[in-house]
Design an enzyme around this catalytic site. Structure first.
Site, short mmCIF file in Angstrom:
data_model
loop_
_atom_site.label_atom_id
_atom_site.label_comp_id
_atom_site.label_asym_id
_atom_site.label_seq_id
_atom_site.Cartn_x
_atom_site.Cartn_y
_atom_site.Cartn_z
N LYS A 194 0.85 -1.19 0.00
CA LYS A 194 0.00 0.00 0.00
C LYS A 194 0.88 1.24 0.00
CE LYS A 194 -2.87 3.09 2.54
NZ LYS A 194 -1.97 4.21 2.15
N GLY A 246 7.04 5.19 8.25
CA GLY A 246 6.15 6.34 8.45
C GLY A 246 6.39 6.96 9.81
N SER A 247 5.38 7.60 10.35
CA SER A 247 5.53 8.35 11.59
C SER A 247 5.57 7.41 12.79
CB SER A 247 4.36 9.33 11.76
OG SER A 247 3.16 8.64 12.07
N THR A 248 6.19 7.89 13.86
CA THR A 248 6.25 7.11 15.09
C THR A 248 4.87 6.89 15.68
OG1 THR A 248 8.51 7.83 15.59
CG2 THR A 248 7.16 7.12 17.45
N GLY A 251 3.31 4.11 13.76
CA GLY A 251 4.03 2.89 14.09
C GLY A 251 3.63 2.34 15.44
N GLU A 268 10.16 1.36 10.52
CA GLU A 268 11.16 2.40 10.26
C GLU A 268 10.44 3.72 10.40
OE1 GLU A 268 12.93 5.27 8.93
OE2 GLU A 268 12.79 4.45 6.90
N CYS A 302 13.33 11.00 7.00
CA CYS A 302 13.29 10.50 8.38
C CYS A 302 14.63 10.67 9.07
CB CYS A 302 12.85 9.05 8.40
SG CYS A 302 13.85 7.96 7.37
N GLU A 399 9.89 16.07 15.65
CA GLU A 399 10.22 15.93 14.23
C GLU A 399 9.38 16.91 13.40
OE1 GLU A 399 11.08 12.33 11.12
OE2 GLU A 399 9.24 12.20 12.31
#
Length: 798
Positions: A194, A246-248, A251, A268, A302, A399
């Site tokens: 995706k 993607g973003s923390t 995740g 990641e 990132c 971030e």
């Protein structure tokens, strides 16, 4: 205007890249792009579409299908059916397909680059010269691994994970696709991918190339859509692995949603990488390094070097040079080959970045941007330098994911390390110094997965990439990246479900009390190298096989866990002890345990009711585990990766840090030692909770620790209700990893609780473990679980 006038001005003239081929391709799909499922294109089940917009202008590029749950089901079903045949094709057959994909990417490189810049907003120079060549490199590299997979002694002991659900972000749409698809296919897995709903075009073109490459139907399936499509993929019960970039925040939700599912997981995630400049650095080279670190891809990276740390004595000079360089950066059309900084991915991202800079300014920092106006339309934001800020400023801690650099000074190397590590992230860092000794002294102290020395953003398919802490876990690229898509053919678990052994403790009143043969002793906790009474001042009885009370142990609580974790954190020197030194202590542990073998065998008989032969075999097995861990301690090392540039890419093995262990009851000594030994061999400091049904063999073991030169705080033992204490450890933000053995519900609970700081977790997934089989419980796989890789890039040459 004459040539002489141009030389006088030295201004850049427009150098637009042709988008004719891309426009023709988009026009052919003007009615909308379909989903690529089971080797064919199909419309979404509910007929829903999303608009893909050009971030530089806001103009529509195409209509992207929005996949539903039914579409995801269809794609996963196709991948499940295709996987056995794809695996059976063999390494050479898979290598040929991957090689064909690499060649097709090269043949269509200009179209792919233009599509990427149109869809994402990045400058064409970056998509053309960096992204697309790296995409081809990944497929070439992993074609080689597919060919060699069955010939490699260690890799051949592994099998494919199965069906992989992969979710890639919008900042490097095609490159992240390659990072994930290439190793997955090389290892014999099938994929449901995706892409981001903001940047799906290059993935759709890649699916067309996959058709041309002869990829069998169902091996690669592409489902476009928004977050709901991603959730359907994450939740699907037939997905064996999720790989997410993607973003923390997302995740963390994926970690929670997959808890207890048995899915393998690679995350990641975000970063806040430090860029450290010492006073002996080549300052002009370092300035160029900053430009590459934070303004490459508009800072939407990132691993962007978004925190600049400059030694105080050179700070003003460095800031001055940096501002002069910033004034020359050209912001404009992504398809202009003379542009340095393109458009952000969309208007919402621009608004978010502007709001964060405004908040940082209100918190007291100084914001500098070069004079001049950017494009009047589109999602553009100028390169920005923020100085005079504290460590609590949101621009320093959070971030931004944009072209915003936060800068701070330091005085000493120690202060630089402290400031660099003062973040919840741990993805990358860059160190600049003409003294290679100084730089390499700093490298191992930085808590992150990638470090560049006098360089930045060096990446290659042969070198692992990934983070520590809340930047995620798992690696992509190189040999290490392959293990993310493989599972051991002979793992620690067997097919049967885990069953708790007959309890040795009970809240019920025991039927009898064992006669006192020795002076009564209540076993205490073992924290920081000392026997410590429980904080609550209470104990719990331990019953033998005849329900007789054979001893008491301390009843641990949250404060005992806090003290144990604090002691483990203070024992950080164990992680930097040379591996040979750790091996010697493990050998000494084995020697001292064997000396007391009859005593431990008697204890096991009283706890479990086993016969003498079984008790002696368990003690002997524990000694064997310690010897094996000692043997691996100085042999499970990193190496130098073969990268196609003038640089050394050195892979280091580092411990996770503070590792929590919930030991099993079914083999009270052997299970305890089987988990403890590789953990400390890899350099971790451990907080271990023995099972409450049989804790006395663990509390006897701390006497072995005391006589074996194990430094204080390396091993900490807290007794009590194992699952309650494990929950506390799983939620503790200063614990870096946790291993748990128990029922399926307990595994699910621990995995979900670990999401707070994204600990690395291993559980038995509710399956029984054969503790007596060395092939399952010894070897490099356990050292790999107990460690993480750091890739250090060191360029060389004049």
């Amino acid at each position: 205007m004459s040539v002489a006038d141009y030389f006088d001005m030295m201004d850049y003239a427009p150098a637009p890249e042709s988008q004719k081929e891309a426009e023709a391709w988009l026009q052919r799909h003007a009615a909308g792009f379909g989903l690529f499922v089971d080797g064919a294109w199909c419309a979404p089940a509910d007929g829903g579409y999303l608009d893909s917009l050009n971030p530089a202008s806001g103009a529509p590029l195409g209509r992207i299908a929005r996949a539903t749950v039914q579409d995801v089901d269809k794609a996963v079903d196709a991948a499940v059916r295709a996987q056995p045949e794809w695996q059976a094709l063999g390494g050479h057959g898979r290598a040929r397909v991957l090689y064909a994909l690499a060649r097709l990417v090269q043949r269509h490189s200009r179209l792919l680059a233009v599509l990427e810049s149109l869809d994402n907003g990045k400058p064409i120079r970056e998509s053309r010269d960096i992204d697309v060549p790296l995409v081809a490199r990944h497929f070439y590299h992993h074609a080689g691994w597919a060919q060699l997979l069955d010939q490699d002694a260690e890799l051949a002991q592994h099998a494919p994970v199965g069906v992989c659900g992969q979710i890639v972000p919008w900042n490097f749409p095609l490159l992240m696709l390659a990072w994930k698809i290439a190793p997955a296919l090389a290892c014999g897995n099938t994929v449901v991918l995706k892409p981001s709903e903001l940047t799906s075009l290059s993935a759709l073109k890649f699916a067309e190339l996959a058709e041309q490459a002869g990829l069998p139907a169902g091996v690669l399936n592409l489902v476009t859509g928004d977050g709901q499509t991603g959730e359907a993929l994450v939740d699907h019960p037939q997905i064996d692995k999720i790989a997410f970039t993607g973003s923390t925040a997302v995740g963390r939700r994926i970690r929670e949603r997959t808890a207890g599912s048995g899915k393998a997981l690679t995350l990641e995630l975000g970063g806040k990488s430090p860029f450290i400049v010492f006073d002996d650095a080549d300052l002009d080279a370092a300035v160029e390094g900053v430009v590459d670190a934070i303004w490459f891809n508009q800072g939407e990276v990132c691993c962007a070097g978004s925190r600049l740390l400059v030694q105080e004595s050179i700070a003003e000079d460095f800031y001055s040079r940096l501002r002069r360089r910033m004034a020359t950066l050209r912001v404009g059309s992504p398809l202009d080959k003379s542009v340095d900084v393109g458009a952000l991915v969309d208007a919402r991202q621009r608004q978010r970045i502007a709001a964060m800079v405004s908040a940082g300014r209100e918190a007291g920092c100084t914001v500098w941007q070069a004079d001049g106006e950017g494009p009047e339309t589109g999602a553009f934001y100028p390169p920005t330098l923020c100085t005079d800020l504290g460590t609590d400023n949101p621009l320093w801690q959070d971030e931004v994911f944009g072209p915003v650099l936060a800068a701070m000074t330091f005085r000493t190397p120690d202060e630089a390390v402290q400031l660099a590590n003062n973040t919840r992230y741990g993805l990358a860092a860059s160190v600049w110094s003409e003294s290679i000794s100084l730089a390499l002294d700093i490298v191992p102290q930085l808590q992150c997965g990638v470090v560049w020395v006098n360089a930045t953003n060096m990446l290659d398919a042969a070198a692992p990439f990934g983070g520590y802490r809340e930047s995620g876990f798992g690696r992509e690229g190189g040999r290490e990246g392959l293990f993310e898509y493989l599972t051991p053919r002979l793992g620690p678990c067997v097919a049967q479900s885990w069953q708790a052994p007959a309890a040795s403790t009970s809240d019920a009143t025991p039927t009898a009390t064992a006669p006192a043969a020795t002076i009564d002793r209540t076993a205490k906790h073992y924290i920081g190298g000392k026997q410590v009474r429980p904080d609550g001042g209470t104990s719990r009885p331990v019953q033998g096989t005849g329900r007789q009370i054979i001893g008491d142990v301390g009843e641990g609580n949250r404060k005992d866990i806090r003290n144990a974790v604090e002691a483990a954190r203070k024992a950080g020197s164990w992680s930097t002890t040379p591996a040979h030194g750790r091996a010697q202590i493990l050998y000494y542990l084995a020697e001292n345990l064997e000396t007391r073998a009859p005593e431990f065998a008697d204890r096991l008989r009283s706890l479990t009711g086993c016969d003498q032969k079984a008790a002696e075999a368990e003690v002997g097995g524990a000694v064997h585990r310690l010897f094996t861990a000692a043997a691996w301690a100085d042999k499970f090392a990193g190496g130098v990766d073969a990268v196609p540039m003038r640089a050394l890419a050195v892979t280091l093995r580092e411990p996770l840090g503070v590792l929590a262990i919930a030991a099993p009851a079914e083999a009270p000594l052997l299970g305890f030692v089987s988990l403890l030994a590789p953990a400390i061999a890899a350099g971790n400091r451990v907080v271990i909770v023995p099972a409450q049904t049989a804790p006395l063999s663990a509390t006897d073991f701390y006497q072995v620790l005391e006589t074996s030169d194990v430094p204080d705080g390396v091993v900490n033992i807290v007794t009590g209700d194992r699952d309650d204490l494990s929950d506390v450890l799983a939620r503790h933000l200063d614990v870096d990893g946790i291993w748990y053995v128990g029922p399926a519900d307990g595994c699910r609970r621990i995995e979900a609780a670990s999401a707070g700081n994204l600990k690395q977790v291993w559980t038995n997934q509710g399956k029984a473990v054969d503790w007596h089989d060395p092939a399952r419980l010894e070897g490099p796989s356990w050292m790999r679980r107990a460690s993480q890789t750091k890739t250090v890039w060191i360029p060389y040459g004049a």
